[in-house]
Design a protein around this motif. Structure first.
Motif, short mmCIF file in Angstrom:
data_model
loop_
_atom_site.label_atom_id
_atom_site.label_comp_id
_atom_site.label_asym_id
_atom_site.label_seq_id
_atom_site.Cartn_x
_atom_site.Cartn_y
_atom_site.Cartn_z
N GLY A 43 0.53 -9.67 4.49
CA GLY A 43 1.98 -9.55 4.49
C GLY A 43 2.62 -10.42 5.56
O GLY A 43 3.66 -11.03 5.33
N HIS A 102 2.68 -1.79 3.33
CA HIS A 102 2.10 -2.45 4.50
C HIS A 102 2.48 -3.92 4.60
O HIS A 102 2.77 -4.42 5.69
N SER A 103 2.52 -4.60 3.44
CA SER A 103 2.93 -6.00 3.45
C SER A 103 4.40 -6.13 3.82
O SER A 103 4.79 -7.01 4.59
N GLY A 104 5.22 -5.21 3.28
CA GLY A 104 6.65 -5.23 3.61
C GLY A 104 6.91 -4.94 5.07
O GLY A 104 7.76 -5.56 5.70
N ILE A 152 -4.91 -9.59 0.75
CA ILE A 152 -4.34 -8.39 0.13
C ILE A 152 -5.32 -7.78 -0.86
O ILE A 152 -5.45 -6.54 -0.96
N ARG A 186 4.92 -5.56 7.54
CA ARG A 186 4.54 -6.74 8.30
C ARG A 186 5.56 -7.85 8.15
O ARG A 186 5.83 -8.58 9.10
N HIS A 187 6.16 -7.95 6.96
CA HIS A 187 7.18 -8.97 6.74
C HIS A 187 8.39 -8.75 7.64
O HIS A 187 8.97 -9.69 8.17
#
Length: 236
Positions: free
Chosen positions: A168, A86-88, A70, A90-91
């Motif tokens: 993510g 973007h991390s969310g 990250i 992917r989560h």
């Protein structure tokens, strides 16, 4: 259990035994043995060691990797809201992968190698659901799988967003594995956690072909695999 003249000896390494069960493997593997210590898998101490993982190794090993990937996106100019998005994103994808992974191992096998691979990848967890050292995915196997995962993300995303997406996704995996362990061995006090524990224990002990979600029942609702109302297994 005897299957077509073959007896599974729980006092001997199991992995190369279960294939001999043939079509009776499906029934055998879904008769859980409740014990915090699982059986030996391999004669080899090396391979046996690789199958056993303490739960806390997952965040200790992989959270620094999450932070590093990250931070790469941050250094390339992305803001915190961008990273969170973007991390969310992917989560969310990881929760679908979580559901798909479990569903993919709900199929029936009867060949020697089909039974053997199914037992190694998922069946062992249904046979010994409380085995505390085989609840999380071994880091060595995770590292192997992360290589094609990273290459796929690089192919689909831009150079600056790929690290955030990968981080993510890896964070989602860490949350999944730690949640899974907690649902088996934790003693939740809050109602949400208690409900998740009951939901997952029902999957193991009441209706094993439904209720595949771990961190939520969302995808079970979407795909019609939500278990019918009935007597719940008590959280233990």
């Amino acid at each position: 259990m005897v299957a077509k003249g073959f007896t599974v000896d729980l006092n001997k390494p199991l992995v190369f035994q279960v294939g001999h069960l043939g079509e009776d493997y499906e029934e055998w593997v879904h008769q859980p043995i409740v014990s915090k210590e699982g059986p030996r898998f391999f004669e080899s101490d090396f391979w046996e060691f690789l199958t056993r993982t303490v739960w806390w190794a997952i965040p200790v090993i992989w959270l620094p990797v999450v932070v590093w990937f990250i931070s790469m996106s941050v250094k390339m100019g992305h803001t915190v809201p961008d990273i969170v998005f973007h991390s969310g994103l992917r989560h969310i994808c990881v929760t679908l992968m979580e559901y798909s992974y479990i569903v993919s191992f709900s199929y029936q096998t009867k060949s020697y190698w089909g039974n053997t691979m199914h037992y190694l990848l998922h069946g062992c967890h249904h046979k010994h659901p409380m085995d505390g050292l085989r609840l999380v995915f071994p880091p060595a196997a995770t590292a192997v799988l992360l290589v094609p995962f990273w290459n796929l993300i690089k192919l689909l995303a831009t150079p600056s967003t790929a690290p955030a997406l990968f981080g993510g996704g890896l964070l989602g995996y860490v949350m999944y594995d730690c949640t899974h362990y907690y649902l088996h061995h934790g003693q939740p006090k809050k109602e949400v956690a208690k409900s998740l524990k009951k939901y997952h224990l029902n999957h193991h002990f009441r209706i094993q072909n439904m209720g595949f979600g771990i961190t939520s029942s969302f995808w079970d609702r979407v795909f019609g695999t939500l278990p019918p109302q009935g007597k719940d297994v008590k959280a233990r």
